[in-house]
Design an enzyme around this catalytic site. Structure first.
Site, PDB file in Angstrom:
ATOM      1  N   ASN B  63       0.785  -1.238   0.000  1.00  0.00           N
ATOM      2  CA  ASN B  63       0.000   0.000   0.000  1.00  0.00           C
ATOM      3  C   ASN B  63       0.812   1.280   0.000  1.00  0.00           C
ATOM      4  O   ASN B  63       0.247   2.366   0.022  1.00  0.00           O
ATOM      5  CB  ASN B  63      -0.945   0.022   1.203  1.00  0.00           C
ATOM      6  CG  ASN B  63      -2.149  -0.870   0.978  1.00  0.00           C
ATOM      7  OD1 ASN B  63      -2.306  -1.441  -0.085  1.00  0.00           O
ATOM      8  ND2 ASN B  63      -2.999  -0.985   1.981  1.00  0.00           N
ATOM      9  N   GLU B 128      -3.120  -0.523  -7.777  1.00  0.00           N
ATOM     10  CA  GLU B 128      -4.479  -0.688  -7.258  1.00  0.00           C
ATOM     11  C   GLU B 128      -5.115   0.697  -7.158  1.00  0.00           C
ATOM     12  O   GLU B 128      -6.248   0.923  -7.537  1.00  0.00           O
ATOM     13  CB  GLU B 128      -4.424  -1.350  -5.879  1.00  0.00           C
ATOM     14  CG  GLU B 128      -5.773  -1.450  -5.182  1.00  0.00           C
ATOM     15  CD  GLU B 128      -5.650  -1.951  -3.765  1.00  0.00           C
ATOM     16  OE1 GLU B 128      -5.358  -3.147  -3.588  1.00  0.00           O
ATOM     17  OE2 GLU B 128      -5.826  -1.172  -2.823  1.00  0.00           O
ATOM     18  N   TRP B 218     -10.452  -7.026  12.676  1.00  0.00           N
ATOM     19  CA  TRP B 218      -9.758  -6.588  11.462  1.00  0.00           C
ATOM     20  C   TRP B 218      -8.246  -6.703  11.661  1.00  0.00           C
ATOM     21  O   TRP B 218      -7.561  -7.380  10.895  1.00  0.00           O
ATOM     22  CB  TRP B 218     -10.147  -5.146  11.096  1.00  0.00           C
ATOM     23  CG  TRP B 218      -9.201  -4.594  10.076  1.00  0.00           C
ATOM     24  CD1 TRP B 218      -9.182  -4.899   8.745  1.00  0.00           C
ATOM     25  CD2 TRP B 218      -8.102  -3.711  10.316  1.00  0.00           C
ATOM     26  NE1 TRP B 218      -8.118  -4.247   8.144  1.00  0.00           N
ATOM     27  CE2 TRP B 218      -7.446  -3.520   9.073  1.00  0.00           C
ATOM     28  CE3 TRP B 218      -7.610  -3.069  11.456  1.00  0.00           C
ATOM     29  CZ2 TRP B 218      -6.320  -2.707   8.951  1.00  0.00           C
ATOM     30  CZ3 TRP B 218      -6.503  -2.262  11.324  1.00  0.00           C
ATOM     31  CH2 TRP B 218      -5.863  -2.086  10.079  1.00  0.00           C
ATOM     32  N   ARG B 249     -15.367  -1.885   6.264  1.00  0.00           N
ATOM     33  CA  ARG B 249     -14.968  -3.172   5.720  1.00  0.00           C
ATOM     34  C   ARG B 249     -16.205  -3.994   5.348  1.00  0.00           C
ATOM     35  O   ARG B 249     -17.312  -3.672   5.741  1.00  0.00           O
ATOM     36  CB  ARG B 249     -14.146  -3.964   6.768  1.00  0.00           C
ATOM     37  CG  ARG B 249     -12.730  -3.416   6.994  1.00  0.00           C
ATOM     38  CD  ARG B 249     -11.863  -3.652   5.781  1.00  0.00           C
ATOM     39  NE  ARG B 249     -10.513  -3.090   5.881  1.00  0.00           N
ATOM     40  CZ  ARG B 249     -10.146  -1.856   5.497  1.00  0.00           C
ATOM     41  NH1 ARG B 249     -11.033  -1.019   5.020  1.00  0.00           N
ATOM     42  NH2 ARG B 249      -8.890  -1.459   5.584  1.00  0.00           N
ATOM     43  N   ASP B 337      -7.782 -11.246  -3.615  1.00  0.00           N
ATOM     44  CA  ASP B 337      -7.653 -10.195  -2.620  1.00  0.00           C
ATOM     45  C   ASP B 337      -7.914 -10.763  -1.223  1.00  0.00           C
ATOM     46  O   ASP B 337      -7.190 -10.476  -0.272  1.00  0.00           O
ATOM     47  CB  ASP B 337      -8.664  -9.089  -2.963  1.00  0.00           C
ATOM     48  CG  ASP B 337      -8.369  -7.801  -2.223  1.00  0.00           C
ATOM     49  OD1 ASP B 337      -7.189  -7.437  -2.149  1.00  0.00           O
ATOM     50  OD2 ASP B 337      -9.314  -7.172  -1.733  1.00  0.00           O
ATOM     51  N   HIS B 374      -1.422   2.612   9.550  1.00  0.00           N
ATOM     52  CA  HIS B 374      -2.512   2.660   8.570  1.00  0.00           C
ATOM     53  C   HIS B 374      -2.989   4.115   8.476  1.00  0.00           C
ATOM     54  O   HIS B 374      -2.167   5.017   8.603  1.00  0.00           O
ATOM     55  CB  HIS B 374      -3.617   1.716   9.055  1.00  0.00           C
ATOM     56  CG  HIS B 374      -4.438   1.115   7.980  1.00  0.00           C
ATOM     57  ND1 HIS B 374      -5.489   1.770   7.404  1.00  0.00           N
ATOM     58  CD2 HIS B 374      -4.386  -0.097   7.379  1.00  0.00           C
ATOM     59  CE1 HIS B 374      -6.053   0.993   6.492  1.00  0.00           C
ATOM     60  NE2 HIS B 374      -5.401  -0.150   6.442  1.00  0.00           N
ATOM     61  N   SER B 421       2.755  -2.085   5.041  1.00  0.00           N
ATOM     62  CA  SER B 421       3.795  -3.113   5.153  1.00  0.00           C
ATOM     63  C   SER B 421       5.155  -2.596   4.681  1.00  0.00           C
ATOM     64  O   SER B 421       6.160  -2.689   5.394  1.00  0.00           O
ATOM     65  CB  SER B 421       3.399  -4.354   4.349  1.00  0.00           C
ATOM     66  OG  SER B 421       3.222  -4.026   2.975  1.00  0.00           O
TER      67      SER B 421
HETATM   68  C1  LIG Z   1      -6.248  -7.349   7.310  1.00  0.00           C
HETATM   69  C2  LIG Z   1      -5.072  -6.469   7.025  1.00  0.00           C
HETATM   70  C3  LIG Z   1      -4.853  -6.016   5.751  1.00  0.00           C
HETATM   71  C4  LIG Z   1      -3.752  -5.219   5.474  1.00  0.00           C
HETATM   72  N1  LIG Z   1      -3.565  -4.883   4.170  1.00  0.00           N
HETATM   73  C5  LIG Z   1      -2.400  -4.300   3.812  1.00  0.00           C
HETATM   74  C6  LIG Z   1      -2.087  -4.171   2.437  1.00  0.00           C
HETATM   75  O1  LIG Z   1      -2.857  -4.579   1.550  1.00  0.00           O
HETATM   76  N2  LIG Z   1      -0.897  -3.604   2.107  1.00  0.00           N
HETATM   77  C7  LIG Z   1      -0.021  -3.178   3.046  1.00  0.00           C
HETATM   78  O2  LIG Z   1       1.060  -2.701   2.669  1.00  0.00           O
HETATM   79  N3  LIG Z   1      -0.295  -3.282   4.372  1.00  0.00           N
HETATM   80  C8  LIG Z   1      -1.464  -3.844   4.774  1.00  0.00           C
HETATM   81  N4  LIG Z   1      -1.744  -4.032   6.114  1.00  0.00           N
HETATM   82  C9  LIG Z   1      -0.908  -3.321   7.122  1.00  0.00           C
HETATM   83  C10 LIG Z   1       0.369  -4.025   7.547  1.00  0.00           C
HETATM   84  O3  LIG Z   1       0.092  -5.340   7.848  1.00  0.00           O
HETATM   85  C11 LIG Z   1       0.959  -3.302   8.762  1.00  0.00           C
HETATM   86  O4  LIG Z   1       1.067  -1.944   8.466  1.00  0.00           O
HETATM   87  C12 LIG Z   1       2.350  -3.807   9.162  1.00  0.00           C
HETATM   88  O5  LIG Z   1       2.315  -5.198   9.348  1.00  0.00           O
HETATM   89  C13 LIG Z   1       2.838  -3.122  10.440  1.00  0.00           C
HETATM   90  O6  LIG Z   1       4.122  -3.604  10.758  1.00  0.00           O
HETATM   91  P1  LIG Z   1       4.658  -3.733  12.252  1.00  0.00           P
HETATM   92  O7  LIG Z   1       6.020  -4.283  12.191  1.00  0.00           O
HETATM   93  O8  LIG Z   1       4.428  -2.472  12.981  1.00  0.00           O
HETATM   94  O9  LIG Z   1       3.677  -4.813  12.954  1.00  0.00           O
HETATM   95  P2  LIG Z   1       3.574  -6.381  12.683  1.00  0.00           P
HETATM   96  O10 LIG Z   1       3.915  -6.701  11.290  1.00  0.00           O
HETATM   97  O11 LIG Z   1       2.242  -6.789  13.181  1.00  0.00           O
HETATM   98  O12 LIG Z   1       4.707  -7.007  13.617  1.00  0.00           O
HETATM   99  C14 LIG Z   1       4.659  -7.005  15.019  1.00  0.00           C
HETATM  100  C15 LIG Z   1       5.429  -8.224  15.512  1.00  0.00           C
HETATM  101  O13 LIG Z   1       5.701  -8.137  16.908  1.00  0.00           O
HETATM  102  C16 LIG Z   1       5.456  -9.376  17.537  1.00  0.00           C
HETATM  103  N5  LIG Z   1       5.168  -9.084  18.942  1.00  0.00           N
HETATM  104  C17 LIG Z   1       4.096  -8.410  19.427  1.00  0.00           C
HETATM  105  N6  LIG Z   1       4.194  -8.257  20.760  1.00  0.00           N
HETATM  106  C18 LIG Z   1       5.355  -8.844  21.131  1.00  0.00           C
HETATM  107  C19 LIG Z   1       5.995  -9.006  22.384  1.00  0.00           C
HETATM  108  N7  LIG Z   1       5.468  -8.513  23.499  1.00  0.00           N
HETATM  109  N8  LIG Z   1       7.167  -9.671  22.424  1.00  0.00           N
HETATM  110  C20 LIG Z   1       7.701 -10.173  21.272  1.00  0.00           C
HETATM  111  N9  LIG Z   1       7.142 -10.035  20.059  1.00  0.00           N
HETATM  112  C21 LIG Z   1       5.976  -9.378  19.991  1.00  0.00           C
HETATM  113  C22 LIG Z   1       4.309  -9.950  16.749  1.00  0.00           C
HETATM  114  O14 LIG Z   1       4.200 -11.332  16.914  1.00  0.00           O
HETATM  115  C23 LIG Z   1       4.678  -9.534  15.323  1.00  0.00           C
HETATM  116  O15 LIG Z   1       5.525 -10.456  14.714  1.00  0.00           O
HETATM  117  C24 LIG Z   1      -2.855  -4.824   6.471  1.00  0.00           C
HETATM  118  C25 LIG Z   1      -3.073  -5.281   7.776  1.00  0.00           C
HETATM  119  C26 LIG Z   1      -4.161  -6.085   8.060  1.00  0.00           C
HETATM  120  C27 LIG Z   1      -4.369  -6.598   9.445  1.00  0.00           C
END
Ligand SMILES: Cc1cc2nc3c(=O)[nH]c(=O)nc-3n(C[C@H](O)[C@H](O)[C@H](O)COP(=O)(O)OP(=O)(O)OC[C@H]3O[C@@H](n4cnc5c(N)ncnc54)[C@H](O)[C@@H]3O)c2cc1C
Ligand code: SF4
Ligand code: SF4
Lengths: 151, 612
Positions: B63, B128, B218, B249, B337, B374, B421
């Site tokens: 995204n 997209e 979600w 959604r 999707d 997001h 992501s």
């Molecule tokens: C349904 C859905 C659809 C999405 N669609 C898109 C899309 O189409 N395109 C896009 O680019 N993005 C999309 N996203 C957004 C994207 O997934 C997030 O923006 C991204 O994953 C955020 O990254 P992050 O590293 O902050 O969190 P995460 O990727 O969630 O990583 C957090 C990590 O920390 C670990 N963790 C948590 N607490 C602890 C703890 N206390 N100790 C040790 N480990 C821990 C978890 O297990 C996890 O592995 C979507 C998300 C969802 C839910």
């Protein structure tokens, strides 16, 4: 419950236990087979379903809103680089799909430590690994000189 | 280990500790290894990195991608878009920084083997929407995890519960503690720098589905707010915690709508076939002024329109999938999707006999979530990039929080929305490089306080003891006078947040007195956290996830109370301050928890506009 395990197919190998992000696939101490200990913390992410070598795990949609009689089955073939889905509706209709999952062999990513050692003098520069080449533009964009701010 | 005694202790010494191996964490691991060839880098992940975090399923789109190589967008365009979507309040330095690097990240992903769809006419990535590109992303997470595993030592199934502070400099991080979710080993990580990338929060507010379907939130049910709670308790300054997000959604399955709206161009109408959004524009202008004129219409305002229509009794709202699926190719895209990223939506369709080629599907607004990647930007106040950030936005290293040596990425970092992501991974890379520099510059390494470690060890395992001792008082069942299960505690939290802080049962409405009441009840819930009983290691995991959610929820309430306006109608409404008030509130709300005195300090921080 979202995922459940077929008694006759599971051999208790534990692959599903190892992968579940929610820590809810556990091995039942009496039957030595897996089951979902906390369905209301299951995301139907299918990680366990895809990982099970025996295809012993299936999903029955959340009871709150999914009427019975459906199934969404999956076959993930790493070596072929594909995933195949078979969707059966409550009224018997079938839909099938297949999509690619990866374009390179598993394990083929080059570790960052195998690239030429960067000049540590550039630790202070904003360029990240493989930049600027990886940007596919000549220069990393920079902000126009910091100007006045408006409220 | 016996259920009565705390676990065995294992010490791990490392230069850089990454908490959470999701998108931010994997980026941090990769980049810190690239620059820090001789450093030790450890990732502590509470699940299995191959399928952990919000991308466990996979995704069907990236995204955040500029497409600078084809002149599609420039980083300053992106800043304008994100600022408009967030009603004017973002850290433009951080958003710009993500945008200028994110293309390189996506090119790396493609090289690693992520299939990105191409536009057959132009050969460019298939768009997209303006910022999104379509992928065959079922294996997105395992591919990214492969790169991380080649960069760092990954400890799977470690739930990190607390950060450790330096014995001599209380505002410097010294590591973290946690426990192994399977064998109960107590892990003490001694680290020179820590990067928190533990992801956002679901289950702060009561979900619409409260039975089995509570799992189909979600954001993933395992997004348990550690990104925030660890920082808050360490005294880091947090911003915009009131800026919770509500998503429009597909009903119940929560299948994303992006590809349907943007790529397939399916229209949404009320139950009577009427398009309703445009008609509400004047009403929205009365509430939020010029912000209703942003194009595209900000996410919160689109929710607002949908909500008004439902309240007016004109629901269900329908997405007309049947009007656009006129070819096999489009049908494949529509199904992929969901099969790539929300299989549960496909299950809903199959179970309810909904064929998207034949009939429309219902849309609804979800319960609120707290996250930062997001269309929302809750999280830590972070130092910005040296070459972009104004002086008061920088105090050292890029993406370092106000705690020395403590960095963040992804959902952790506040003020920079729309990372998704690719942007979260990019931010992990930025933080990883900065952390390497921090470690190399460090004159004297931090020292942990052993008495503190002992105290934490007892406290981390206390729920097991609480259960073992008090369980004997009752015959059987789940009702006991002297302990609560983690789930019972969670349900209490969700009820408070739903009813007093603007959840779905209140149509997202709250006010000062309700927020005060929420604080009072959360105060008691925090006391009750000392009486959570855990039957086994799995419940111990849930107990600490609950604790992290409660701390985060408290921050949400305090920020919501502090901001006396309604800035994001459609996310929440302060009924006692129903309008957007730029003269007073064109600022970031900030909080800082002082552990010594148990006090929260609220303040306003300036929003600087760096791009015209
Ligand atoms: C349904 C859905 C659809 C999405 N669609 C898109 C899309 O189409 N395109 C896009 O680019 N993005 C999309 N996203 C957004 C994207 O997934 C997030 O923006 C991204 O994953 C955020 O990254 P992050 O590293 O902050 O969190 P995460 O990727 O969630 O990583 C957090 C990590 O920390 C670990 N963790 C948590 N607490 C602890 C703890 N206390 N100790 C040790 N480990 C821990 C978890 O297990 C996890 O592995 C979507 C998300 C969802 C839910
Ligand atoms: S992976 Fe399959 S066979 Fe192995 S324990 Fe799980 S359900 Fe049983
Ligand atoms: S579908 Fe996902 S959350 Fe549910 S049991 Fe399987 S791996 Fe765990």
């Amino acid at each position: 419950m979202p995922t459940f395990t077929y008694m006759t197919r599971c051999d208790g190998c534990g692959e599903c236990v190892d992968i579940c992000p929610s820590d809810i696939m556990h091995i039942d101490p009496v039957y030595r087979r897996s089951f979902n200990i906390e369905p209301n913390f299951c995301w139907e992410c299918y990680s366990c379903v895809k990982a099970c070598p025996q295809h012993a795990i299936d999903v029955r949609g959340y009871a709150d809103f999914a009427p019975l009689g459906h199934s969404v089955r999956v076959l993930r073939e790493e070596a072929k680089g594909t995933i195949s889905w078979k969707i059966r509706y409550r009224d018997g209709r079938l839909k099938e799909f297949r999509f690619p999952i990866r374009t390179t062999p598993w394990g083929s990513i080059m570790p960052p430590s195998e690239y030429e050692v960067p000049d540590l003098g550039s630790l202070g520069s904003p360029l990240l690994a493989h930049e600027p080449a990886a940007l596919k533009v000549a220069l990393l964009p920079t902000l126009p000189a910091l100007e006045n701010e408006s409220p | 280990m016996s259920l009565r005694s705390p676990g065995n202790v294992k010490f791990v010494d490392t230069d850089i500790l990454v908490i959470g191996g999701g998108f931010g964490g994997c980026g941090a691991a990769y980049e810190s290894r690239y620059w820090g060839r001789d450093l030790k880098i450890v990732v502590a992940e509470k699940a299995n990195i191959d399928r952990s975090g919000a991308v466990a399923h996979g995704l069907s789109a990236i995204n955040c991608y500029m497409g600078m190589q084809w002149g599609e967008n420039q980083p300053d365009d992106f800043v304008r878009y994100v600022r408009g979507d967030l009603m004017g309040l973002v850290r433009e330095d951080l958003v710009f920084d993500i945008a200028r690097h994110v293309d390189a990240t996506v090119h790396m992903f493609e090289e690693w083997g992520l299939p990105i769809m191409k536009n057959p006419e132009t050969g460019h990535y298939l768009r997209e929407g303006k910022w999104q590109v379509m992928i065959h992303g079922e294996s997105y997470k395992p591919i990214i995890a492969e790169a991380a595993k080649k960069s760092a030592e990954v400890y799977n199934r470690i739930m990190v519960t607390h950060l450790l502070m330096d014995r001599t400099r209380p505002n410097r991080v010294a590591g973290a503690v946690g426990f192994h979710v399977r064998d109960g080993t107590f892990y003490v990580f001694r680290a020179k720098a820590v990067i928190n990338s533990a992801g956002g929060a679901s289950h702060i507010f009561r979900p619409r589905s409260v039975g089995e379907g509570a799992g189909r939130t979600w954001y993933s049910p395992w997004s348990s707010a550690s990104a925030y709670a660890l920082l808050i308790q360490a005294g880091a300054r947090m911003i915009q915690m009131e800026n919770r997000i509500v998503l429009a959604r597909f009903k119940d399955g929560y299948g994303p709508v992006g590809a349907w709206f943007l790529l397939l161009k399916a229209p949404a109408t009320n139950a009577y076939g009427e398009h309703f959004e445009a008609a509400m524009l004047d009403g929205m202008k009365a509430m939020v002024g010029k912000y209703a004129e942003s194009t595209p219409l900000p996410t919160c305002l689109r929710n607002h329109a949908l909500l008004q229509e439902i309240k007016a009794g004109k629901g269900p709202i329908y997405m007309h999938t049947e009007r656009v699926l006129d070819s096999k190719e489009k049908e494949d895209i529509g199904w992929e999707d969901f099969l790539d990223m929300t299989v549960g939506q496909a299950v809903v369709w199959a179970s309810q006999n909904i064929d998207p080629r034949e009939r429309p599907s219902e849309l609804i607004t979800s319960e609120p979530y707290v996250m930062g990647s997001h269309a929302t930007c809750s999280g830590a106040w972070a130092s910005g990039p040296e070459d972009c950030a104004p002086a008061d936005y920088q105090w050292g290293y890029n993406r370092m929080t106000t705690v020395e040596g403590l960095f963040g990425a992804g959902d952790t970092i506040g003020g920079s929305a729309h990372k998704f992501s690719s942007g979260s991974f990019t931010e992990g890379r930025i933080a990883g490089k900065a952390a390497v520099k921090y470690v190399m510059d460090l004159a004297s390494p931090p020292q942990i306080d052993e008495a503190e470690v002992d105290r934490l060890r007892t406290s981390v395992f206390r729920p097991l003891q609480t259960y073992a001792v008090n369980r004997n008082e009752i015959v059987a069942g789940s009702v006991a006078p002297h302990y609560l299960s983690p789930l019972q505690g969670l349900q209490r939290l969700e009820k408070i947040m739903d009813e007093y802080v603007g959840g779905v049962s209140m149509f997202y409405v709250t006010n000062g007195p309700m927020l005060d009441r929420a604080l009072e009840l959360i105060g008691m819930l925090k006391e009750d956290l000392d009486h959570i009983g855990a039957e086994d290691m799995h419940q111990l995991l849930r107990a600490w996830e609950l604790a992290h959610r409660v701390w985060t929820a408290e921050a949400v309430v305090r920020h919501t109370l502090f901001r006396e306006e309604t800035r994001w109608p459609g996310y929440y409404y302060r009924a006692d301050h129903p309008r957007l008030i730029d003269p007073d509130w064109h600022v970031f709300t900030a909080s800082q928890f002082d552990a010594t005195h148990g006090e929260w300090q609220m303040s306003k921080l300036p929003v600087h506009h760096l791009i015209a």
